[in-house]
Design an enzyme around this catalytic site. Sequence first.
Site, PDB file in Angstrom:
ATOM      1  N   LYS A   9      -1.946  -9.309  -0.173  1.00  0.00           N
ATOM      2  CA  LYS A   9      -3.819 -10.358   0.368  1.00  0.00           C
ATOM      3  C   LYS A   9      -3.560  -9.637  -0.678  1.00  0.00           C
ATOM      4  O   LYS A   9      -4.975 -10.019  -1.877  1.00  0.00           O
ATOM      5  CB  LYS A   9      -3.674  -9.497   1.413  1.00  0.00           C
ATOM      6  CG  LYS A   9      -5.391  -9.759   1.497  1.00  0.00           C
ATOM      7  CD  LYS A   9      -5.284  -9.552   3.425  1.00  0.00           C
ATOM      8  CE  LYS A   9      -5.564  -8.655   3.551  1.00  0.00           C
ATOM      9  NZ  LYS A   9      -6.654  -7.392   3.363  1.00  0.00           N
ATOM     10  N   SER A  18     -10.091   4.754  -1.653  1.00  0.00           N
ATOM     11  CA  SER A  18     -10.783   3.844  -1.017  1.00  0.00           C
ATOM     12  C   SER A  18     -10.181   3.316  -2.638  1.00  0.00           C
ATOM     13  O   SER A  18     -11.108   2.414  -3.727  1.00  0.00           O
ATOM     14  CB  SER A  18     -11.596   3.360  -0.313  1.00  0.00           C
ATOM     15  OG  SER A  18     -12.339   2.039  -0.656  1.00  0.00           O
ATOM     16  N   ASP A  27      -2.512   1.040   5.841  1.00  0.00           N
ATOM     17  CA  ASP A  27      -2.498  -0.295   6.548  1.00  0.00           C
ATOM     18  C   ASP A  27      -1.206  -0.764   8.212  1.00  0.00           C
ATOM     19  O   ASP A  27      -1.606  -1.125   8.449  1.00  0.00           O
ATOM     20  CB  ASP A  27      -3.210  -1.614   6.437  1.00  0.00           C
ATOM     21  CG  ASP A  27      -3.984  -1.755   4.977  1.00  0.00           C
ATOM     22  OD1 ASP A  27      -4.860  -1.174   5.510  1.00  0.00           O
ATOM     23  OD2 ASP A  27      -3.666  -2.665   3.703  1.00  0.00           O
ATOM     24  N   LYS A  43     -11.499   0.976   9.507  1.00  0.00           N
ATOM     25  CA  LYS A  43     -10.773  -0.589   8.810  1.00  0.00           C
ATOM     26  C   LYS A  43     -11.757  -2.247   9.889  1.00  0.00           C
ATOM     27  O   LYS A  43     -12.880  -1.529  10.172  1.00  0.00           O
ATOM     28  CB  LYS A  43      -9.641  -0.700   9.121  1.00  0.00           C
ATOM     29  CG  LYS A  43      -8.838   0.184   8.248  1.00  0.00           C
ATOM     30  CD  LYS A  43      -9.453   0.275   6.660  1.00  0.00           C
ATOM     31  CE  LYS A  43      -8.867   1.181   6.133  1.00  0.00           C
ATOM     32  NZ  LYS A  43      -8.873   0.884   4.611  1.00  0.00           N
TER      33      LYS A  43
HETATM   34  C1  S3P Z   1      -7.317  -3.140  -0.121  1.00  0.00           C
HETATM   35  C2  S3P Z   1      -7.643  -1.320   0.502  1.00  0.00           C
HETATM   36  C3  S3P Z   1      -7.393  -0.689   1.425  1.00  0.00           C
HETATM   37  C4  S3P Z   1      -6.732  -1.231   2.494  1.00  0.00           C
HETATM   38  C5  S3P Z   1      -7.093  -2.741   2.806  1.00  0.00           C
HETATM   39  C6  S3P Z   1      -7.300  -3.980   0.758  1.00  0.00           C
HETATM   40  C7  S3P Z   1      -7.534  -3.209  -1.488  1.00  0.00           C
HETATM   41  O1  S3P Z   1      -8.421  -0.469   1.952  1.00  0.00           O
HETATM   42  O2  S3P Z   1      -7.285  -0.891   3.712  1.00  0.00           O
HETATM   43  O3  S3P Z   1      -6.273  -4.045   3.894  1.00  0.00           O
HETATM   44  O4  S3P Z   1      -7.277  -4.565  -1.844  1.00  0.00           O
HETATM   45  O5  S3P Z   1      -7.713  -2.949  -2.485  1.00  0.00           O
HETATM   46  P1  S3P Z   1     -10.017   0.627   1.882  1.00  0.00           P
HETATM   47  O6  S3P Z   1      -9.893   1.113   0.350  1.00  0.00           O
HETATM   48  O7  S3P Z   1     -11.113   0.251   2.303  1.00  0.00           O
HETATM   49  O8  S3P Z   1      -8.489   1.840   1.710  1.00  0.00           O
END
Ligand code: S3P
Length: 450
Positions: free
Chosen positions: A28, A174, A327, A354
């Site tokens: 994703k 993040s 996640d 989340k």
């Molecule tokens: C993601 C970062 C994470 C993760 C999300 C996907 C990304 O979130 O939980 O499912 O693709 O950069 P955070 O940046 O809030 O940690």
Amino acid sequence: MSAHGTPIPMTAERSGPLKGQAHVPGDKSISHRSLILGAMAVGETRVSGLLEGQDVLDTATAMRAFGAEVTDHGAGVWTVNGVGVGGFSEPGNVIDCGNSGTGVRLLMGAMATSPIVATFTGDTSLNKRPMARVTDPLALFGTQAFGRSGGRLPMTILGATDPVPVRYTVPVPSAQVKSAVLLAGLNAPGETVVIEREATRDHSERMLAGFGAEISTEVTDEGRVITLKGRPELKPQTIVVPRDPSSAAFPVCAALIVEGSDVLVPNIGLNPTRAGLFTTLQEMGADLVFENLREEGGEPVADLRARFSPDLKGIEVPPDRAASMIDEYPVLSVVAANAQGRTVMRGVKELRVKESDRIDAMASGLRLNGVTVEDGPDWWIVEGRGQGEVPGGAQVQSHLDHRIAMSFLILGMASKRPVSVDDGSPIATSFPIFEPLMEALGAHIKRDEA
Ligand code: S3P
């Protein structure tokens, strides 16, 4: 998606053994970034293995609204004809990012340093999530944001007309915030520097380098210092998206706790910033091996083989591993409930913001199904009941959160009585083939009357 449609109640019951191969969809995080960076390059980027979940489809629609030509050629192959850094046009309507925090936060970053206005919204879950973590650093470039109280969507972003480069230390672990600042830095003159104290997933850095940006990462006492030179001409790429380790987590964890199982999950991306769950499972005593380890498109990849593991032990998960498995805590807690002893998870405050408050959602649902869970602001502890000893028998709420819905369905596959979720429709955001894939392995899942 249920924010726009009808809830889909679902039930899973004791299943097994799970056998065969599980071909999970594309990653994703990499799928979102392929579309966004493809739209910021000049020329045609070709992506195969794109995740065609609702989150990524919403990002594809958004990129079209910003002026890129995005074409679905079928079978996971997409092309993006980009407009170049600084080439976005102003969308003619509100951008609806559905359930996707990654989509909206990366898009806000990508348009923040162009002289255009865009309004973003999402579903009930996304519209509750904090956006100030992104709009605060974007303000340093000269971007303005007007949202609801608490920095919530819907929100209008006024891109900076004369952006300045930024040096920013990310206050929370993040990757979305880090990536939003880097994407904004693309259209600022000079060098934008992002510092992260804890390493988070580094797909943006890897892909920016692949698209020809000048970007470097130095590990210092301050943390990881990432320097990006602004205003590059990004060159279109051919991208093969690895399969998503966060989706692989579901058939892998199911195989570990369902008696007699032996499941192969091929071609999984094992970027070290994503693979923390698999290390944790091995420490718990899981029969989990990496076969055919190799490198593809700059990312480590392997086939995961998971077999039923009746003697799993609870462990203390090292807090410094949290970002690399953020996640996966919901499904880890399901494995923990089937282990002997307690599993302690600390340093996980981010789970509370989340798609749902994931500590609260999992703790309440596990309790309803007979598992003892303690929790605090940034920690939770699951008391394992031992393999196959979770009573089950309750219906839980998925809170518009795909990973909560899938985790409880996995719980039901190994529990004494069935486990139901009030709404499985959010599963389509990240893992649209979850039901047929799990059923083909031998899982008993069904849709209930709404
Ligand atoms: C993601 C970062 C994470 C993760 C999300 C996907 C990304 O979130 O939980 O499912 O693709 O950069 P955070 O940046 O809030 O940690």
